[in-house]
Design a protein around this motif. Structure first.
Motif, PDB file in Angstrom:
ATOM      1  N   VAL A  73       0.859  -1.170   0.000  1.00  0.00           N
ATOM      2  CA  VAL A  73       0.000   0.000   0.000  1.00  0.00           C
ATOM      3  C   VAL A  73       0.895   1.218   0.000  1.00  0.00           C
ATOM      4  CG1 VAL A  73      -1.708   1.311   1.280  1.00  0.00           C
ATOM      5  CG2 VAL A  73      -1.864  -1.175   1.193  1.00  0.00           C
ATOM      6  N   GLY A  74       0.842   1.969  -1.059  1.00  0.00           N
ATOM      7  CA  GLY A  74       1.576   3.225  -1.121  1.00  0.00           C
ATOM      8  C   GLY A  74       2.718   3.223  -2.082  1.00  0.00           C
ATOM      9  N   ALA A  75       3.427   2.084  -2.313  1.00  0.00           N
ATOM     10  CA  ALA A  75       4.596   2.176  -3.167  1.00  0.00           C
ATOM     11  C   ALA A  75       5.062   0.806  -3.602  1.00  0.00           C
ATOM     12  CB  ALA A  75       5.721   2.880  -2.436  1.00  0.00           C
ATOM     13  N   LEU A  76       5.730   0.788  -4.757  1.00  0.00           N
ATOM     14  CA  LEU A  76       6.364  -0.408  -5.265  1.00  0.00           C
ATOM     15  C   LEU A  76       7.741  -0.032  -5.758  1.00  0.00           C
ATOM     16  CD1 LEU A  76       3.396  -1.789  -7.370  1.00  0.00           C
ATOM     17  CD2 LEU A  76       4.125  -2.606  -5.150  1.00  0.00           C
ATOM     18  N   SER A  77       8.699  -0.948  -5.672  1.00  0.00           N
ATOM     19  CA  SER A  77      10.038  -0.651  -6.161  1.00  0.00           C
ATOM     20  C   SER A  77      10.514  -1.773  -7.057  1.00  0.00           C
ATOM     21  CB  SER A  77      11.019  -0.467  -4.993  1.00  0.00           C
ATOM     22  OG  SER A  77      11.105  -1.643  -4.220  1.00  0.00           O
ATOM     23  N   PHE A  78      11.490  -1.451  -7.887  1.00  0.00           N
ATOM     24  CA  PHE A  78      11.981  -2.399  -8.868  1.00  0.00           C
ATOM     25  C   PHE A  78      13.514  -2.453  -8.799  1.00  0.00           C
ATOM     26  CE2 PHE A  78       7.939  -2.578 -10.978  1.00  0.00           C
ATOM     27  CZ  PHE A  78       7.399  -1.321 -10.775  1.00  0.00           C
ATOM     28  N   GLY A  79      14.078  -3.572  -9.266  1.00  0.00           N
ATOM     29  CA  GLY A  79      15.514  -3.644  -9.416  1.00  0.00           C
ATOM     30  C   GLY A  79      16.178  -4.368  -8.260  1.00  0.00           C
ATOM     31  N   GLN A  80      17.503  -4.397  -8.306  1.00  0.00           N
ATOM     32  CA  GLN A  80      18.308  -5.134  -7.346  1.00  0.00           C
ATOM     33  C   GLN A  80      18.767  -4.186  -6.249  1.00  0.00           C
ATOM     34  OE1 GLN A  80      21.252  -7.564  -9.491  1.00  0.00           O
ATOM     35  NE2 GLN A  80      20.077  -7.128 -11.337  1.00  0.00           N
ATOM     36  N   ASN A  81      18.021  -4.177  -5.159  1.00  0.00           N
ATOM     37  CA  ASN A  81      18.313  -3.285  -4.049  1.00  0.00           C
ATOM     38  C   ASN A  81      19.239  -3.973  -3.064  1.00  0.00           C
ATOM     39  OD1 ASN A  81      17.385  -2.317  -1.095  1.00  0.00           O
ATOM     40  ND2 ASN A  81      17.286  -0.629  -2.545  1.00  0.00           N
ATOM     41  N   ILE A  82      20.287  -3.287  -2.646  1.00  0.00           N
ATOM     42  CA  ILE A  82      21.264  -3.830  -1.703  1.00  0.00           C
ATOM     43  C   ILE A  82      21.024  -3.297  -0.304  1.00  0.00           C
ATOM     44  CG2 ILE A  82      23.734  -3.845  -1.121  1.00  0.00           C
ATOM     45  CD1 ILE A  82      24.254  -3.831  -4.173  1.00  0.00           C
ATOM     46  N   LEU A  83      20.633  -2.046  -0.194  1.00  0.00           N
ATOM     47  CA  LEU A  83      20.390  -1.428   1.109  1.00  0.00           C
ATOM     48  C   LEU A  83      19.293  -0.387   0.984  1.00  0.00           C
ATOM     49  CD1 LEU A  83      21.219  -0.732   4.100  1.00  0.00           C
ATOM     50  CD2 LEU A  83      22.746   0.995   3.090  1.00  0.00           C
ATOM     51  N   THR A  84      18.360  -0.403   1.938  1.00  0.00           N
ATOM     52  CA  THR A  84      17.423   0.695   2.122  1.00  0.00           C
ATOM     53  C   THR A  84      17.484   1.082   3.586  1.00  0.00           C
ATOM     54  OG1 THR A  84      15.934  -0.035   0.352  1.00  0.00           O
ATOM     55  CG2 THR A  84      15.039   1.477   1.989  1.00  0.00           C
ATOM     56  N   GLU A  85      17.969   2.270   3.853  1.00  0.00           N
ATOM     57  CA  GLU A  85      18.131   2.767   5.223  1.00  0.00           C
ATOM     58  C   GLU A  85      17.107   3.870   5.461  1.00  0.00           C
ATOM     59  OE1 GLU A  85      18.397   2.946   8.395  1.00  0.00           O
ATOM     60  OE2 GLU A  85      20.556   2.459   8.447  1.00  0.00           O
ATOM     61  N   THR A  86      16.078   3.547   6.248  1.00  0.00           N
ATOM     62  CA  THR A  86      15.024   4.510   6.558  1.00  0.00           C
ATOM     63  C   THR A  86      15.163   5.094   7.958  1.00  0.00           C
ATOM     64  OG1 THR A  86      13.529   2.792   7.368  1.00  0.00           O
ATOM     65  CG2 THR A  86      13.426   3.318   5.014  1.00  0.00           C
ATOM     66  N   PHE A  87      16.199   4.706   8.676  1.00  0.00           N
ATOM     67  CA  PHE A  87      16.450   5.180  10.041  1.00  0.00           C
ATOM     68  C   PHE A  87      15.248   4.933  10.942  1.00  0.00           C
ATOM     69  CE2 PHE A  87      19.215   7.783   7.271  1.00  0.00           C
ATOM     70  CZ  PHE A  87      20.435   7.336   7.758  1.00  0.00           C
ATOM     71  N   SER A  88      14.733   3.714  10.865  1.00  0.00           N
ATOM     72  CA  SER A  88      13.597   3.317  11.707  1.00  0.00           C
ATOM     73  C   SER A  88      14.100   2.896  13.085  1.00  0.00           C
ATOM     74  CB  SER A  88      12.830   2.172  11.029  1.00  0.00           C
ATOM     75  OG  SER A  88      12.284   2.588   9.810  1.00  0.00           O
ATOM     76  N   TYR A  89      14.687   3.851  13.760  1.00  0.00           N
ATOM     77  CA  TYR A  89      15.276   3.630  15.076  1.00  0.00           C
ATOM     78  C   TYR A  89      14.612   4.549  16.097  1.00  0.00           C
ATOM     79  CZ  TYR A  89      18.834   1.934  11.798  1.00  0.00           C
ATOM     80  OH  TYR A  89      19.483   1.314  10.765  1.00  0.00           O
ATOM     81  N   ALA A  90      14.792   4.199  17.369  1.00  0.00           N
ATOM     82  CA  ALA A  90      14.155   4.947  18.447  1.00  0.00           C
ATOM     83  C   ALA A  90      14.732   6.357  18.559  1.00  0.00           C
ATOM     84  CB  ALA A  90      14.343   4.207  19.769  1.00  0.00           C
ATOM     85  N   VAL A  91      13.857   7.282  18.939  1.00  0.00           N
ATOM     86  CA  VAL A  91      14.233   8.665  19.238  1.00  0.00           C
ATOM     87  C   VAL A  91      13.980   8.906  20.722  1.00  0.00           C
ATOM     88  CG1 VAL A  91      13.739  11.082  18.748  1.00  0.00           C
ATOM     89  CG2 VAL A  91      13.631   9.410  16.899  1.00  0.00           C
ATOM     90  N   PRO A  92      14.955   9.391  21.528  1.00  0.00           N
ATOM     91  CA  PRO A  92      16.291   9.783  21.088  1.00  0.00           C
ATOM     92  C   PRO A  92      17.173   8.570  20.802  1.00  0.00           C
ATOM     93  CG  PRO A  92      16.105   9.995  23.454  1.00  0.00           C
ATOM     94  CD  PRO A  92      14.725   9.658  22.960  1.00  0.00           C
ATOM     95  N   GLY A  93      18.116   8.758  19.918  1.00  0.00           N
ATOM     96  CA  GLY A  93      19.057   7.721  19.547  1.00  0.00           C
ATOM     97  C   GLY A  93      20.113   8.310  18.643  1.00  0.00           C
ATOM     98  N   ASN A  94      21.044   7.477  18.203  1.00  0.00           N
ATOM     99  CA  ASN A  94      22.101   7.957  17.319  1.00  0.00           C
ATOM    100  C   ASN A  94      22.568   6.825  16.439  1.00  0.00           C
ATOM    101  OD1 ASN A  94      24.683   6.635  18.489  1.00  0.00           O
ATOM    102  ND2 ASN A  94      23.718   7.557  20.301  1.00  0.00           N
ATOM    103  N   ILE A  95      23.360   7.150  15.424  1.00  0.00           N
ATOM    104  CA  ILE A  95      24.007   6.128  14.606  1.00  0.00           C
ATOM    105  C   ILE A  95      25.509   6.221  14.812  1.00  0.00           C
ATOM    106  CG2 ILE A  95      22.164   5.998  12.891  1.00  0.00           C
ATOM    107  CD1 ILE A  95      23.938   7.710  11.030  1.00  0.00           C
ATOM    108  N   GLY A  96      26.135   5.081  14.961  1.00  0.00           N
ATOM    109  CA  GLY A  96      27.587   5.045  15.101  1.00  0.00           C
ATOM    110  C   GLY A  96      28.094   5.018  16.514  1.00  0.00           C
ATOM    111  N   GLY A  97      27.234   5.267  17.490  1.00  0.00           N
ATOM    112  CA  GLY A  97      27.654   5.210  18.883  1.00  0.00           C
ATOM    113  C   GLY A  97      28.010   6.563  19.465  1.00  0.00           C
TER     114      GLY A  97
END
Length: 343
Positions: free
Chosen positions: A12-36
């Motif tokens: 619902v909402g979207a479709l994608s095509f092709g050979q995807n290797i990474l999709t990073e949507t930052f679906s992480y808790a807030v507050p939080g950080n990347i990399g430490g």
């Protein structure tokens, strides 16, 4: 009488095509950080799939996850949250990377950016995003370098691209003044199959999905080799932007990193039936309660448009090879998409 098949919507909402290797949507808790948030020079544990490969010892500054998403018209709907670079490398001198795995010699990445203001930018380009030749705590081969510099006496900014270091590398500029506080879609293609390597840049490209559009912003000025695609990196260096970053995609095709939003709410067309599925006789039947003329567009799995026609009851698909397709149907201003299998 033909048997009817009711097909569920892939998404619902979207479709994608092709050979995807990474999709990073930052679906992480807030507050939080990347990399430490360690005060050491590197952080092999990191946080939220990202590790730190460079930091000033004693500094605990972080690249934070913040609420909300960036979005771009026509692109697959955004999800999760986004990250924030503060535009101060003295407060946050942290460079981070996320590992990818690919044996390809050419890859694409796409990323949404919203540069907040002119904080820290200079008239000389500084790169802040790209592909790493390694992953983990030692990422020193930095290719496909997305650069940024102030323009128009600091009132705007411009993006640029550099392939890699070595020799006397320069940046090739996308000669368009961009506006602070606006979300831009950036796509980069990096061809490491020859020496020197070649990086190509698009900013708000003319088309999404399907075939790669032309670009005149290319760079092969650096001479260093790039042997392996191993990570994507975010570099918070002096001269880098105060910016939000979101929706990072890595893939082997243009379509895989620019997935188009094709679908809408299921059953938007009253009484829609698409049959038979799989198609075995070369003809696809489409019926609705209204049975008015319909626009029918069919895409292959790479996002290439293979049929574009109008019909009332049926569509000739005898020229399509066996496989999986997406059919987009529009009738009386209402649109729906279905998965289609051709035998």
């Amino acid at each position: 009488m033909k048997k009817l098949y009711t097909l569920s919507l892939l998404m619902v909402g979207a479709l994608s095509f092709g050979q995807n290797i990474l999709t990073e949507t930052f679906s992480y808790a807030v507050p939080g950080n990347i990399g430490g948030n360690t005060t050491t020079a590197t952080d092999a544990t990191g946080s939220n799939n990202w590790l730190t490969h460079s930091n000033t010892v004693g500094n605990a500054g972080t690249i934070d996850v913040i609420s909300g998403s960036l979005s771009y018209p026509g692109l697959t709907a955004s999800a999760g949250n986004k990250v924030y670079l503060p535009g101060s490398n003295s407060a946050v001198p942290r460079d981070v990377n996320r590992a990818i795995t690919s044996t390809a010699t050419t890859l694409y990445y796409s990323v949404l950016i919203n540069v907040i203001d002119n904080t820290q930018l200079t008239a000389n380009p500084t790169y802040f995003f790209g592909f790493g030749g390694a992953a983990g705590v030692s990422v020193t081969t930095l290719g496909a370098r997305l650069g940024i510099a102030s323009s128009n006496a600091g009132a705007n900014f411009r993006l640029s691209i550099q392939n890699i270091s070595g020799g006397t590398p320069t940046f090739t500029e996308n000669a368009v003044d961009l506006t602070f506080g606006t979300t831009y879609l950036v796509v980069v293609k990096y061809d490491a199959s020859a020496s020197p390597t070649t990086a190509t840049l698009w900013v708000n490209p003319s088309s999404l999905g399907g075939t790669e559009p032309a670009s005149t912003v290319t760079n092969n000025s650096g001479t260093q080799a790039f042997a392996t695609f191993a990570s994507v990196y975010i570099r918070n260096a002096a001269g880098g932007p105060k910016t939000e970053i979101d929706e990072i995609r890595v893939g082997t095709t243009w379509a895989s990193v620019t997935p188009v939003s094709l679908s809408v709410k299921d059953n938007a067309i009253a009484g829609l039936k698409v049959y038979p599925n799989p198609v075995t006789g070369g003809r696809l039947f489409i019926s609705t309660d209204a049975n008015n003329e319909k626009s029918v567009v069919i895409f292959d799995v790479l996002g290439k448009q293979v049929v574009n026609t109008t019909a009332t009851e049926s569509v000739n698909v005898s020229n399509l090879k066996g496989g999986v397709y997406i059919v987009k149907i529009t009738e009386d201003g209402k649109t729906a998409t279905r998965k289609l299998v051709i035998k």
